[in-house]
Design a protein around this motif. Structure first.
Motif, PDB file in Angstrom:
ATOM      1  N   LEU A  60       7.430  -0.700  -5.025  1.00  0.00           N
ATOM      2  CA  LEU A  60       7.069  -1.964  -5.402  1.00  0.00           C
ATOM      3  C   LEU A  60       6.692  -2.944  -4.315  1.00  0.00           C
ATOM      4  O   LEU A  60       5.661  -3.645  -4.520  1.00  0.00           O
ATOM      5  CB  LEU A  60       8.442  -2.712  -6.305  1.00  0.00           C
ATOM      6  CG  LEU A  60       8.842  -2.095  -7.367  1.00  0.00           C
ATOM      7  CD1 LEU A  60      10.216  -2.813  -7.979  1.00  0.00           C
ATOM      8  CD2 LEU A  60       7.852  -2.206  -8.470  1.00  0.00           C
ATOM      9  N   MET A  61       7.216  -2.865  -3.126  1.00  0.00           N
ATOM     10  CA  MET A  61       6.626  -3.484  -2.109  1.00  0.00           C
ATOM     11  C   MET A  61       5.047  -3.142  -1.835  1.00  0.00           C
ATOM     12  O   MET A  61       4.400  -4.090  -1.673  1.00  0.00           O
ATOM     13  CB  MET A  61       7.208  -3.454  -0.935  1.00  0.00           C
ATOM     14  CG  MET A  61       8.691  -4.020  -0.737  1.00  0.00           C
ATOM     15  SD  MET A  61       8.545  -5.885  -0.603  1.00  0.00           S
ATOM     16  CE  MET A  61       7.907  -5.907   1.137  1.00  0.00           C
ATOM     17  N   VAL A  62       4.944  -1.971  -1.658  1.00  0.00           N
ATOM     18  CA  VAL A  62       3.419  -1.448  -1.402  1.00  0.00           C
ATOM     19  C   VAL A  62       2.477  -1.767  -2.789  1.00  0.00           C
ATOM     20  O   VAL A  62       1.147  -2.129  -2.438  1.00  0.00           O
ATOM     21  CB  VAL A  62       3.622   0.054  -1.379  1.00  0.00           C
ATOM     22  CG1 VAL A  62       2.054   0.697  -1.385  1.00  0.00           C
ATOM     23  CG2 VAL A  62       4.452   0.521  -0.064  1.00  0.00           C
TER      24      VAL A  62
ATOM     25  N   PRO B 294       2.888   5.464   4.896  1.00  0.00           N
ATOM     26  CA  PRO B 294       3.844   4.476   4.280  1.00  0.00           C
ATOM     27  C   PRO B 294       3.393   3.696   3.076  1.00  0.00           C
ATOM     28  O   PRO B 294       4.022   2.878   2.516  1.00  0.00           O
ATOM     29  CB  PRO B 294       4.446   3.756   5.582  1.00  0.00           C
ATOM     30  CG  PRO B 294       3.303   3.721   6.395  1.00  0.00           C
ATOM     31  CD  PRO B 294       2.408   5.128   6.234  1.00  0.00           C
ATOM     32  N   ASN B 295       2.194   4.080   2.836  1.00  0.00           N
ATOM     33  CA  ASN B 295       1.663   3.147   1.730  1.00  0.00           C
ATOM     34  C   ASN B 295       1.524   3.992   0.441  1.00  0.00           C
ATOM     35  O   ASN B 295       0.448   3.584  -0.429  1.00  0.00           O
ATOM     36  CB  ASN B 295       0.230   2.692   2.201  1.00  0.00           C
ATOM     37  CG  ASN B 295       0.496   1.867   3.567  1.00  0.00           C
ATOM     38  OD1 ASN B 295       1.219   0.922   3.642  1.00  0.00           O
ATOM     39  ND2 ASN B 295      -0.159   2.371   4.652  1.00  0.00           N
TER      40      ASN B 295
ATOM     41  N   GLN C 230       1.227  -0.220   9.321  1.00  0.00           N
ATOM     42  CA  GLN C 230      -0.026   0.503   8.931  1.00  0.00           C
ATOM     43  C   GLN C 230      -0.956  -0.188   8.039  1.00  0.00           C
ATOM     44  O   GLN C 230      -1.939   0.144   7.692  1.00  0.00           O
ATOM     45  CB  GLN C 230      -0.052   1.949   8.932  1.00  0.00           C
ATOM     46  CG  GLN C 230       0.585   2.507  10.005  1.00  0.00           C
ATOM     47  CD  GLN C 230       0.666   3.911   9.667  1.00  0.00           C
ATOM     48  OE1 GLN C 230       0.091   4.619   9.004  1.00  0.00           O
ATOM     49  NE2 GLN C 230       1.787   4.677  10.604  1.00  0.00           N
ATOM     50  N   GLY C 231      -0.366  -1.159   7.222  1.00  0.00           N
ATOM     51  CA  GLY C 231      -1.295  -1.925   6.484  1.00  0.00           C
ATOM     52  C   GLY C 231      -1.091  -1.217   5.127  1.00  0.00           C
ATOM     53  O   GLY C 231      -1.131   0.024   5.124  1.00  0.00           O
ATOM     54  N   GLY C 232      -0.770  -1.839   3.741  1.00  0.00           N
ATOM     55  CA  GLY C 232      -0.572  -1.212   2.713  1.00  0.00           C
ATOM     56  C   GLY C 232      -1.741  -0.870   1.876  1.00  0.00           C
ATOM     57  O   GLY C 232      -2.721  -1.650   2.085  1.00  0.00           O
TER      58      GLY C 232
END
Length: 476
Positions: free
Chosen positions: A431-433, A401-402, A169-171
């Motif tokens: 940290l990924m987000v 999820p962001n 869904q893109g961060g």
């Protein structure tokens, strides 16, 4: 909408926590990231794009956009509207799935129609497939690489890679590292494409029974800005040229619509006024808020702005003013959210649990309310609260999820329950987000060491370890 540094003492040394200091620091950095906050000077110097999250504003923007997206034939993909923390009047679409709109659009617009006109125009670019040529012709494509990075990071953090189902869904992050995002020349379209998007916007407004008056007012504003030198002109005026000519070419068609004199929807106008007051209160100096909404103004929007201003300066001392709002509209979830935030800001997370729970009971599918409640439950430092907090934060992440705040609080909840591998994995996802891919890899590798090989959690950690972000193109 934010948790101040006054709250840090409640989290830095949780009793029984097994998270090392660095993990807690990273978690806290995400936790206190303001959904509505100006970028720091350092961020501004690095050219970062500051994004905000606010449930009330996002809900209003979705309701503005849905009829337009249906009329444009893009409702199936339903582009995500992302709010940029910039007070200038600007909007752009870097791809067919995302529409970036500055909060300045909402703050300057006096009516819903002005914002809807902007959404309609940008939808015209999506329907007209102008973005394909724009991407190919762009002299600096770094922003597209950033969007690609967000897409990949969102997928990995959500666990939608390596053998799992779902669509990324893109961060969303508080500050995107992309120095060239501010180069508004990238946002310029060919004149023919601008005209086509304008005409398409009129069609969408007519098809949805809405007036184009707001759109014409936007062009008036842009034309006034173009009287100044390019150095001082608003970026939206620069990237969408010839506002006066565009106004003149569209005015006749707009006035010929049977909906031109249609009044604004009173419900949308009320919601617009409330969101506008909120944004002004959160992003302006208290004196500016007092001038914009003096005590003589008894409107609910003015009371809202003053209550937010009080919360920013007095923390839980603002609760009496917020309670006045709640007594007038007890089923407004955003008033309860504000009360919970004021208590959290004031160092009383246990008392914040009840208003956040009330907000969620009124709007049970709002992930940001789940995050707030989970945050308060964790902050209350009661071990009995941790299972509920963990469950809420996981549900929030499934829907959004962001959310860096959700991952950071989930990491703390896992740690306090002695679940170090899961805490490390949650930290890695957060940290990924946020775009710290190297930090994410380190924590994912540590999580893998204590997870069963081949398990879903191990595979998610492996996705993070294996992830390679796209390289940003640099201008020559």
């Amino acid at each position: 909408m934010t948790v101040s540094t006054r709250m840090l003492r409640n989290f830095t040394s949780p009793k029984g926590s097994r998270l090392p200091g660095k993990v807690l620091a990273l978690a806290l950095a995400a936790a206190v990231a303001s959904p509505i906050a100006a970028p720091t000077p350092a961020e501004a110097q690095r050219g970062k794009l500051s994004l905000i999250r606010d449930a009330e504003t996002e809900a209003l923007m979705r309701d503005y956009a849905k009829p337009i997206f249906r009329a444009a034939g893009i409702a199936r993909s339903e582009p995500e509207i992302i709010l940029v923390n910039d007070k200038s009047f600007n909007a752009f679409v870097p791809d067919s799935r995302r529409m970036f709109i500055n909060i300045g659009v909402l703050m300057e617009a006096e009516t819903p129609g002005e914002v809807i006109g902007v959404i309609a125009h940008e939808s015209g670019h999506i329907e007209g497939r102008h973005l394909v040529r724009l991407r190919a012709a762009a002299s600096n494509a770094a922003i597209m690489s950033v969007i690609g990075t967000l897409l990949g990071a969102g997928a990995i953090a959500a666990g939608t890679a390596s053998g799992t189902d779902g669509v990324a869904q893109g961060g969303l992050v508080t500050a995107l590292g992309a120095g060239s995002v501010g180069q508004r020349t990238f946002l310029s379209y060919q004149r023919g494409e601008e005209a086509a998007a304008d005409r398409a916007a009129l069609r969408y407004l007519d098809a949805t029974g809405q007036s184009a008056r707001g759109m014409l007012k936007t062009f008036d504003r842009m034309a006034e800005q173009q009287l100044f030198s390019a150095r001082y002109a608003d970026p939206y005026a620069q990237s969408h040229p010839m506002a006066r000519d565009r106004h003149n070419s569209l005015e006749n068609a707009a006035r010929n619509s049977k909906y031109f004199n249609k009044a604004e929807d009173p419900v949308l106008q009320y919601r617009h006024d409330m969101v506008r007051a909120k944004l002004i209160a959160y992003t302006s100096h208290p004196q500016s808020v007092a001038r914009a909404y003096p005590r003589s103004d008894k409107s609910l929007a003015a009371q809202y702005a003053r209550a937010i201003g009080a919360m920013k300066s007095r923390g839980k001392g603002a609760v009496p003013e917020i309670d006045k709002l709640i007594r007038q509209h007890p089923n407004n979830p955003y008033f309860h959210e504000l009360k919970g935030q004021a208590l959290l800001e004031g160092g009383d997370p246990r008392s914040a649990i009840a208003p956040f729970r009330k907000a969620l009971s009124i709007k049970p599918n709002e992930p940001q309310f789940m995050v707030w409640l989970g945050y308060a439950l964790v902050a209350a430092n009661n071990p009995a609260n941790l299972p509920e907090a963990e469950n809420l934060l996981k549900k929030a992440i499934q829907r959004d999820p962001n959310s860096g705040v959700a991952y950071s609080q989930l990491a703390i909840a896992h740690s306090r329950q002695g679940e170090r591998p899961q805490a490390d994995l949650a930290t890695a996802k957060g940290l990924m987000v946020s775009g710290d891919f190297q930090g994410a890899k380190r924590y994912a590798q540590r999580a893998q060491q204590n997870l069963k090989r081949g398990s879903p959690s191990w595979l998610q950690a492996d996705d993070i370890v294996s992830y390679k972000p796209p390289q940003l193109e640099r201008r020559r």
